[in-house]
Write an enzyme that holds these catalytic residues in place. Structure first.
Site: not given
Length: 161
Positions: A17, A41, A90, A128
């Site tokens: 990040h 979440k 990514r 994460s």
């Protein structure tokens, strides 16, 4: 002033990040890192804790601010007068999802563009979720999160075995 928004859950903020945030800060006059609150979440850290971790890890970025938001991202972007959303990628799987979101966001707010920055090679595997899993088993996360939050993340997530 050219403002960009860099949204994410940042639960917790990783070195991947930070790479994207640092690079974006060089492209815009102001970058707003937004902790997006998603009711679907269940984060390990509160929005305030995540914002604090980001602030402590980015003291070297003078043109950045940290905020949080719940709702449509494009409403936030419009309210802040931002011209872009910055997202890190990514892998191809990231692109598929983020491309769909970029198209929807462009439809909702034609004045804002989405800018994709590819991650540095050393961060391609980093997320994460992976950090949380490693920390939960007492693994070493020093290569994955900023040094100023390592202890805090480990203390919160490490299970007693």
């Amino acid at each position: 002033m050219r403002i960009a928004v860099c949204p994410g859950s940042f639960d917790p903020v990783t070195k991947g990040h930070l790479d994207i945030i640092h690079r974006a800060s060089k492209l815009f006059d102001k970058i707003i890192v937004v902790v997006v609150i998603n009711p679907d979440k269940h984060p390990s850290f509160s929005a305030e804790e995540r914002m604090d971790m980001i602030r402590r890890a980015t003291t070297d970025i003078p043109n950045m601010e940290v905020d949080n938001f719940s709702g449509l991202l494009m409403d936030y972007v419009r309210d802040k007068g931002a011209v872009a959303i910055v997202k890190g990628l990514r892998a191809v799987t990231d692109f598929e999802y983020e491309f769909q979101m970029a198209l929807i966001n462009k439809k909702l707010n034609p004045q804002a563009d989405t800018l994709f920055l590819t991650t540095a090679t050393e961060n391609m595997y980093l997320s994460s979720s992976i950090v949380k899993q490693i920390a939960s088993f007492g693994g070493d996360i020093t290569d994955f999160v900023p040094g100023v939050i390592v202890t805090e993340v480990k203390d919160r997530l490490c299970r007693s075995i």
